[in-house]
Scaffold this motif. Structure first.
Motif, short mmCIF file in Angstrom:
data_model
loop_
_atom_site.label_atom_id
_atom_site.label_comp_id
_atom_site.label_asym_id
_atom_site.label_seq_id
_atom_site.Cartn_x
_atom_site.Cartn_y
_atom_site.Cartn_z
N SER A 132 0.78 -1.21 0.11
CA SER A 132 0.09 0.09 0.02
C SER A 132 0.76 1.12 -0.04
O SER A 132 0.66 2.35 -0.59
CB SER A 132 -0.84 -0.08 1.20
N ALA A 133 2.01 1.30 0.84
CA ALA A 133 2.81 2.42 0.92
C ALA A 133 3.44 2.71 -0.40
O ALA A 133 3.72 3.81 -0.80
CB ALA A 133 3.82 2.16 1.88
N ILE A 134 3.90 1.71 -1.10
CA ILE A 134 4.76 1.65 -2.38
C ILE A 134 3.61 2.37 -3.48
O ILE A 134 3.93 3.32 -4.20
CB ILE A 134 4.82 0.39 -2.88
N ILE A 135 2.41 1.78 -3.55
CA ILE A 135 1.34 2.41 -4.43
C ILE A 135 1.16 3.69 -4.21
O ILE A 135 0.90 4.63 -5.08
CB ILE A 135 0.00 1.40 -4.35
N LEU A 136 0.86 4.22 -2.83
CA LEU A 136 0.58 5.60 -2.41
C LEU A 136 1.95 6.69 -2.82
O LEU A 136 1.72 7.73 -3.31
CB LEU A 136 0.48 5.75 -0.92
N LEU A 137 3.11 5.81 -2.61
CA LEU A 137 4.15 6.74 -3.07
C LEU A 137 4.39 7.03 -4.59
O LEU A 137 4.57 8.08 -4.84
CB LEU A 137 5.54 5.97 -2.44
N ILE A 138 3.98 5.97 -5.13
CA ILE A 138 4.03 6.05 -6.83
C ILE A 138 3.00 7.00 -7.22
O ILE A 138 3.26 7.88 -8.03
CB ILE A 138 3.91 4.64 -7.35
N ALA A 139 1.75 6.94 -6.57
CA ALA A 139 0.59 7.69 -7.00
C ALA A 139 1.03 9.15 -6.44
O ALA A 139 0.70 10.07 -7.33
CB ALA A 139 -0.50 7.23 -6.18
N GLY A 140 1.60 9.55 -5.35
CA GLY A 140 1.81 10.59 -5.02
C GLY A 140 3.02 11.26 -5.88
O GLY A 140 3.01 12.53 -6.34
N LEU A 141 4.16 10.50 -6.40
CA LEU A 141 5.08 10.95 -7.16
C LEU A 141 4.67 11.20 -8.71
O LEU A 141 4.97 12.26 -9.49
CB LEU A 141 6.11 9.72 -7.28
N ALA A 142 3.53 10.66 -9.08
CA ALA A 142 2.91 10.73 -10.40
C ALA A 142 2.20 12.10 -10.42
O ALA A 142 2.14 12.66 -11.74
CB ALA A 142 2.13 9.55 -10.80
N LYS A 143 1.70 12.64 -9.28
CA LYS A 143 0.86 13.84 -9.51
C LYS A 143 1.71 15.09 -10.06
O LYS A 143 2.65 15.52 -9.25
CB LYS A 143 0.28 14.18 -7.88
#
Lengths: 144, 116
Positions: free
Chosen positions: B105-116
């Motif tokens: 979940s942390a990795i997904i959130l991190l990737i999603a956050g970076l993509a913004k």
């Protein structure tokens, strides 16, 4: 005859050990409005744990032996055993049958015998009263 | 202090409940006191009455409540086989699942956050 010591109603547990139902019908007749023993506080109960008297009918077939013993043991003291009918008293027409372990007094101690095939309701009521008198004596012995 | 809780439509008073409880306990005590005392403890007189039959052990005479859902489990057998496998009952496995899911979940959130 006075009944003073045993102040509670007399509760009876009926056990059929292989009877032809003749005696059982007469026992039911004792409970009908014609004889109505419940007015004296005598009534049938559904569990030996509530009973004062074990009322046995039938000549005791072999498969019933452990059940008869178990039910007798489950009745609280002081208790009495009453046999209704010729079969339970001495085997009746089933005397010396291959499938019998009875009569009942060979399996558990019996206090009152009511012979007959089947006995009349009056005889059964008389037997219950005899049992009641004996039970009162037992209660008095336990008190003293 | 009246202890009365009013809702506008009804009221609730703990004292009434306490009095009712006390009355019920007195009645229960009265009936219990009138019970037979002559029975012998630790004998057949205290065992379960089952029409003269020998009473089996509790595990043998009780039907598990799970049996009620037999059809349900049978229909969803494949699903339950998959779901029950990770449920080992070992706390280490559950912690491992927790850590793994948290990390993913942390990795997904991190990737999603970076993509913004």
């Amino acid at each position: 005859m006075s009944l003073k010591a045993f102040k509670r109603a007399l509760w009876v547990y009926h056990l059929n050990t292989g009877s032809c139902n003749g005696c059982d019908i007469e026992i039911l007749a004792v409970l009908t409005p014609r004889y109505d023993v419940e007015r004296f506080g005598i009534k049938l109960v559904g569990s030996p744990r509530h009973a004062d008297v074990l009322l046995v009918t039938g000549p005791v077939v072999k498969q019933m032996v452990p059940r008869v013993k178990r039910i007798y043991e489950q009745i609280p003291d002081p208790k009495l055993v009453m046999v209704v009918g010729n079969c339970g008293t001495e085997g009746g027409v089933f005397y010396e049958s291959y499938s019998l372990a009875g009569p009942i007094d060979q399996i558990i101690p019996v206090d009152v015998y009511v012979p007959g095939c089947p006995p009349r309701p009056e005889a059964i009521i008389h037997g219950v009263v005899m049992a009641w008198v004996k039970l009162e004596k037992l209660v008095k012995q336990e008190v003293t | 202090m009246t202890f009365i809780l009013e809702s506008g439509y009804a009221f609730w008073n703990p004292l009434i409940w306490l009095i009712a409880f006390a009355v019920v306990m007195v009645v229960v005590y009265f009936f219990r006191r009138r019970g037979k005392k002559e029975y012998k403890k630790d004998t057949a007189q205290t065992r379960i009455f089952l029409c003269g039959e020998e009473v089996p052990e509790a595990e043998q005479r009780h039907i598990r409540v799970g049996n009620i859902y037999w059809g349900f489990f049978e229909t969803l057998k494949e699903y339950y086989n998959q779901v029950l496998r990770p449920h080992t009952g070992i706390i280490n496995d559950y912690i491992l699942w927790f850590v793994a899911i948290t990390a993913i979940s942390a990795i997904i959130l991190l990737i999603a956050g970076l993509a913004k």
